[in-house]
Write a protein that holds these residues in place. Structure first.
Motif, PDB file in Angstrom:
ATOM      1  N   GLN A 141       0.856  -1.378   0.015  1.00 33.17           N
ATOM      2  CA  GLN A 141      -0.034  -0.023  -0.007  1.00 33.17           C
ATOM      3  C   GLN A 141       0.813   1.313   0.090  1.00 33.17           C
ATOM      4  N   GLN A 142       1.874   1.300   0.763  1.00 34.25           N
ATOM      5  CA  GLN A 142       2.994   2.424   0.573  1.00 34.25           C
ATOM      6  C   GLN A 142       3.657   2.286  -0.847  1.00 34.25           C
ATOM      7  N   HIS A 143       3.845   1.387  -1.601  1.00 34.05           N
ATOM      8  CA  HIS A 143       4.500   1.613  -2.841  1.00 34.05           C
ATOM      9  C   HIS A 143       3.369   2.010  -3.701  1.00 34.05           C
ATOM     10  N   LEU A 144       2.024   1.555  -3.404  1.00 36.89           N
ATOM     11  CA  LEU A 144       1.048   1.899  -4.490  1.00 36.89           C
ATOM     12  C   LEU A 144       1.023   3.536  -4.782  1.00 36.89           C
ATOM     13  N   ARG A 145       1.004   4.265  -3.765  1.00 38.78           N
ATOM     14  CA  ARG A 145       1.002   5.552  -3.978  1.00 38.78           C
ATOM     15  C   ARG A 145       2.098   6.273  -5.110  1.00 38.78           C
ATOM     16  N   LYS A 146       3.170   5.478  -5.350  1.00 39.72           N
ATOM     17  CA  LYS A 146       4.055   5.548  -6.432  1.00 39.72           C
ATOM     18  C   LYS A 146       3.722   5.383  -7.715  1.00 39.72           C
ATOM     19  N   VAL A 147       2.696   4.626  -8.042  1.00 35.58           N
ATOM     20  CA  VAL A 147       2.226   4.202  -9.295  1.00 35.58           C
ATOM     21  C   VAL A 147       0.647   4.578  -9.460  1.00 35.58           C
ATOM     22  N   ILE A 148       0.553   5.464 -10.699  1.00 33.17           N
ATOM     23  CA  ILE A 148      -0.750   6.059 -10.729  1.00 33.17           C
ATOM     24  C   ILE A 148      -1.870   5.213 -11.559  1.00 33.17           C
ATOM     25  N   GLY A 149      -2.994   4.892 -11.140  1.00 29.98           N
ATOM     26  CA  GLY A 149      -3.940   4.381 -11.808  1.00 29.98           C
ATOM     27  C   GLY A 149      -4.143   2.914 -11.485  1.00 29.98           C
ATOM     28  N   TRP A 150      -3.195   2.497 -10.610  1.00 33.57           N
ATOM     29  CA  TRP A 150      -2.946   0.944 -10.248  1.00 33.57           C
ATOM     30  C   TRP A 150      -3.794   0.910  -8.963  1.00 33.57           C
ATOM     31  N   ARG A 151      -4.173  -0.468  -8.777  1.00 34.95           N
ATOM     32  CA  ARG A 151      -5.063  -0.758  -7.395  1.00 34.95           C
ATOM     33  C   ARG A 151      -4.453  -2.100  -7.001  1.00 34.95           C
ATOM     34  N   LEU A 152      -4.479  -2.250  -5.615  1.00 32.49           N
ATOM     35  CA  LEU A 152      -4.173  -3.673  -5.182  1.00 32.49           C
ATOM     36  C   LEU A 152      -5.509  -4.696  -5.153  1.00 32.49           C
ATOM     37  N   VAL A 153      -5.320  -5.687  -5.800  1.00 33.94           N
ATOM     38  CA  VAL A 153      -6.464  -6.599  -5.424  1.00 33.94           C
ATOM     39  C   VAL A 153      -6.043  -8.119  -4.919  1.00 33.94           C
ATOM     40  N   GLU A 154      -6.700  -8.550  -4.093  1.00 37.10           N
ATOM     41  CA  GLU A 154      -6.344 -10.006  -3.567  1.00 37.10           C
ATOM     42  C   GLU A 154      -7.327 -10.940  -4.036  1.00 37.10           C
ATOM     43  N   ASP A 155      -6.587 -12.198  -4.434  1.00 37.15           N
ATOM     44  CA  ASP A 155      -7.355 -13.084  -5.082  1.00 37.15           C
ATOM     45  C   ASP A 155      -7.955 -13.833  -3.978  1.00 37.15           C
ATOM     46  N   GLU A 156      -9.218 -14.278  -4.151  1.00 35.85           N
ATOM     47  CA  GLU A 156     -10.101 -14.562  -3.034  1.00 35.85           C
ATOM     48  C   GLU A 156      -9.658 -16.202  -2.564  1.00 35.85           C
ATOM     49  N   GLY A 157      -9.463 -16.874  -3.446  1.00 38.31           N
ATOM     50  CA  GLY A 157      -8.915 -18.288  -3.247  1.00 38.31           C
ATOM     51  C   GLY A 157      -7.594 -18.323  -2.739  1.00 38.31           C
ATOM     52  N   THR A 158      -6.678 -17.690  -3.021  1.00 42.31           N
ATOM     53  CA  THR A 158      -5.253 -17.824  -2.689  1.00 42.31           C
ATOM     54  C   THR A 158      -4.635 -16.894  -1.880  1.00 42.31           C
ATOM     55  N   GLY A 159      -5.493 -15.614  -1.668  1.00 38.83           N
ATOM     56  CA  GLY A 159      -5.042 -14.597  -0.711  1.00 38.83           C
ATOM     57  C   GLY A 159      -3.901 -13.898  -1.633  1.00 38.83           C
ATOM     58  N   ILE A 160      -3.407 -14.403  -2.759  1.00 44.18           N
ATOM     59  CA  ILE A 160      -2.276 -13.588  -3.436  1.00 44.18           C
ATOM     60  C   ILE A 160      -2.552 -12.131  -3.821  1.00 44.18           C
ATOM     61  N   LEU A 161      -1.652 -11.126  -3.576  1.00 43.81           N
ATOM     62  CA  LEU A 161      -1.799  -9.904  -4.099  1.00 43.81           C
ATOM     63  C   LEU A 161      -1.352  -9.440  -5.173  1.00 43.81           C
ATOM     64  N   ARG A 162      -1.939  -8.853  -6.188  1.00 42.57           N
ATOM     65  CA  ARG A 162      -1.694  -8.299  -7.389  1.00 42.57           C
ATOM     66  C   ARG A 162      -1.740  -6.907  -7.840  1.00 42.57           C
ATOM     67  N   LEU A 163      -1.142  -6.323  -8.538  1.00 42.50           N
ATOM     68  CA  LEU A 163      -1.474  -4.926  -8.690  1.00 42.50           C
ATOM     69  C   LEU A 163      -2.371  -5.118 -10.144  1.00 42.50           C
ATOM     70  N   GLN A 164      -3.382  -4.171 -10.258  1.00 41.91           N
ATOM     71  CA  GLN A 164      -4.245  -4.193 -11.465  1.00 41.91           C
ATOM     72  C   GLN A 164      -4.494  -2.786 -12.042  1.00 41.91           C
ATOM     73  N   CYS A 165      -4.622  -2.619 -13.286  1.00 41.29           N
ATOM     74  CA  CYS A 165      -4.897  -1.287 -13.824  1.00 41.29           C
ATOM     75  C   CYS A 165      -5.721  -1.668 -14.980  1.00 41.29           C
ATOM     76  N   LEU A 166      -6.666  -0.680 -15.335  1.00 46.36           N
ATOM     77  CA  LEU A 166      -7.658  -0.744 -16.381  1.00 46.36           C
ATOM     78  C   LEU A 166      -7.765   0.593 -17.061  1.00 46.36           C
ATOM     79  N   TRP A 167      -7.626   0.413 -18.472  1.00 46.50           N
ATOM     80  CA  TRP A 167      -7.625   1.348 -19.459  1.00 46.50           C
ATOM     81  C   TRP A 167      -8.955   0.961 -20.309  1.00 46.50           C
ATOM     82  N   LYS A 168      -9.581   2.379 -20.465  1.00 51.09           N
ATOM     83  CA  LYS A 168     -10.564   2.587 -21.464  1.00 51.09           C
ATOM     84  C   LYS A 168     -10.203   3.221 -22.618  1.00 51.09           C
ATOM     85  N   LEU A 169     -10.196   2.462 -23.737  1.00 52.86           N
ATOM     86  CA  LEU A 169      -9.620   3.241 -25.001  1.00 52.86           C
ATOM     87  C   LEU A 169     -10.913   3.612 -26.066  1.00 52.86           C
ATOM     88  N   LYS A 170     -10.054   4.027 -27.273  1.00 55.28           N
ATOM     89  CA  LYS A 170     -11.077   4.707 -28.232  1.00 55.28           C
ATOM     90  C   LYS A 170     -11.745   3.446 -28.823  1.00 55.28           C
TER      91      LYS A 170
END
Length: 165
Positions: free
Chosen positions: A64-93
């Motif tokens: 969560q501290q490092h997350l402040r340094k990347v813009i547009g990304w969020r932390l997601v946690e896999d419900e089954g395994t509990g593994i943390l991942r970074l996720q980003c979504l772009w809406k394009l033309k």
């Protein structure tokens, strides 16, 4: 990495209150503040390092501290395994812009040999998930990759916003 942080010079009101009499230091101490430069704070200028598979992943608090340094990304946690991942979504033309963004992300990822999970979601969205499978979670390399992806030019791929007068 960030340099030294020092004390500030006292305000005139503090000098008038003789606050220095209560401080256990030398009165003629030199005060110097060294402000870190942007390069020291930027993850995108850093290089990924090889990881030992026995290394534990980054904790959620550190992530969560490092997350402040990347813009547009969020932390997601896999419900089954509990593994943390970074996720980003772009809406394009359009769909073609999605393919172009995936190619640009691949070009960046190939230079550091760290590949995100990319998905083109019709009609015009791209999602990216980043984590290190060999350690079962997030590493500093994942945040470096996210920062490098943030530097990709996308202004020609996103829909234009209408300006109303």
């Amino acid at each position: 990495m960030l340099g030294d942080f020092g004390a500030r010079d006292p305000y005139p009101a503090e000098i008038e209150s003789n606050f220095g009499e209560k401080v256990l230091t030398s009165g003629d101490t030199e005060h110097k503040i060294l402000i870190p430069n942007i390069a020291a704070l930027s993850l995108s200028t850093q290089e990924c390092t090889p990881l030992d598979p026995s290394q534990p992943p980054i904790t959620k608090q550190v992530a969560q501290q490092h997350l402040r340094k990347v813009i547009g990304w969020r932390l997601v946690e896999d419900e089954g395994t509990g593994i943390l991942r970074l996720q980003c979504l772009w809406k394009l033309k359009d769909y073609k812009s999605g393919i172009e963004l995936i190619n640009r992300i691949y070009d960046v990822a190939a230079t550091i040999e760290c590949y995100p999970d990319l998905r083109l979601e019709p009609p015009n969205q791209v999602s990216a998930q980043v984590y290190t499978p060999s350690i079962g979670g997030l590493s500093m390399n994942d945040f470096i990759l996210a920062a490098k992806i943030d530097n990709i030019k996308t202004s020609d791929l996103v829909p234009r916003r209408r300006a109303w007068a």
